[in-house]
Design a protein around this motif. Structure first.
Motif, mmCIF file in Angstrom:
data_model
loop_
_atom_site.group_PDB
_atom_site.id
_atom_site.type_symbol
_atom_site.label_atom_id
_atom_site.label_comp_id
_atom_site.label_asym_id
_atom_site.label_seq_id
_atom_site.Cartn_x
_atom_site.Cartn_y
_atom_site.Cartn_z
ATOM 1 N N VAL A 59 -2.131 -9.052 -3.305
ATOM 2 C CA VAL A 59 -1.362 -7.804 -3.254
ATOM 3 C C VAL A 59 -1.232 -7.184 -4.642
ATOM 4 C CG1 VAL A 59 0.981 -6.905 -2.881
ATOM 5 C CG2 VAL A 59 -0.099 -8.287 -1.142
ATOM 6 N N GLU A 60 -1.042 -8.011 -5.656
ATOM 7 C CA GLU A 60 -0.829 -7.498 -7.010
ATOM 8 C C GLU A 60 -2.065 -6.796 -7.583
ATOM 9 O OE1 GLU A 60 -2.181 -11.721 -7.177
ATOM 10 O OE2 GLU A 60 -0.607 -10.695 -6.074
ATOM 11 N N LEU A 112 0.826 -1.203 0.000
ATOM 12 C CA LEU A 112 0.000 0.000 0.000
ATOM 13 C C LEU A 112 0.865 1.259 0.000
ATOM 14 C CD1 LEU A 112 -2.868 -0.999 2.473
ATOM 15 C CD2 LEU A 112 -3.021 -0.736 -0.019
ATOM 16 N N THR A 113 1.924 1.261 0.785
ATOM 17 C CA THR A 113 2.843 2.399 0.818
ATOM 18 C C THR A 113 3.474 2.613 -0.548
ATOM 19 O OG1 THR A 113 3.298 2.045 3.167
ATOM 20 C CG2 THR A 113 4.898 3.348 1.934
ATOM 21 N N ASP A 114 3.914 1.542 -1.184
ATOM 22 C CA ASP A 114 4.532 1.635 -2.510
ATOM 23 C C ASP A 114 3.557 2.168 -3.559
ATOM 24 O OD1 ASP A 114 6.864 0.656 -1.415
ATOM 25 O OD2 ASP A 114 6.645 -1.364 -2.264
ATOM 26 N N GLY A 173 1.299 4.406 -2.973
ATOM 27 C CA GLY A 173 1.022 5.810 -2.706
ATOM 28 C C GLY A 173 0.059 6.088 -1.569
ATOM 29 N N TRP A 174 -0.382 5.047 -0.870
ATOM 30 C CA TRP A 174 -1.264 5.225 0.281
ATOM 31 C C TRP A 174 -0.438 5.624 1.496
ATOM 32 C CZ3 TRP A 174 -6.370 5.203 -0.382
ATOM 33 C CH2 TRP A 174 -6.892 4.552 -1.496
ATOM 34 N N GLU A 175 -0.990 6.452 2.373
ATOM 35 C CA GLU A 175 -0.364 6.768 3.656
ATOM 36 C C GLU A 175 -0.883 5.744 4.661
ATOM 37 O OE1 GLU A 175 -0.664 10.079 7.162
ATOM 38 O OE2 GLU A 175 -0.926 10.771 5.099
ATOM 39 N N VAL A 176 -0.011 4.840 5.068
ATOM 40 C CA VAL A 176 -0.420 3.748 5.952
ATOM 41 C C VAL A 176 -0.065 4.099 7.385
ATOM 42 C CG1 VAL A 176 -0.150 1.301 6.483
ATOM 43 C CG2 VAL A 176 -0.118 2.073 4.105
#
Length: 82
Positions: free
Chosen positions: A68-69, A11-13, A15-18
């Motif tokens: 995940v993909e 999620l971080t990769d 662009g989400w702010e986790v």
């Protein structure tokens, strides 16, 4: 199956702010402005994804764990819920 850390990293990769502290221990939550994505876990394995918009008109999408993909980028969520 993906681990919590693997989902958090994906999620971080994307662009989400986790958020890593607090929150629900059985979920990983990411935010992008008023848009949120939550991956729920049961028994250590991801089970579902809920995508929501908190604002005027609101909206929510839910589906079984796609892997995940197949997690969406924030930009795809904005387009889908706008």
């Amino acid at each position: 199956m993906a681990s919590r850390e693997g989902v958090r990293r994906a999620l971080t990769d994307l662009g989400w702010e986790v958020k890593t502290e607090g929150g629900a221990p059985e979920a990983v939550v990411g935010a992008y402005g008023k848009y949120h994505v939550m991956v729920s876990f049961e028994g250590g394995d991801p089970t579902s994804v809920i995508i929501s918009y908190v604002g005027r008109g609101g909206g929510m999408l839910s589906r079984k764990w796609p892997g995940v993909e197949h997690l969406p980028t924030p930009q795809k969520v904005v387009r889908a819920l706008s």
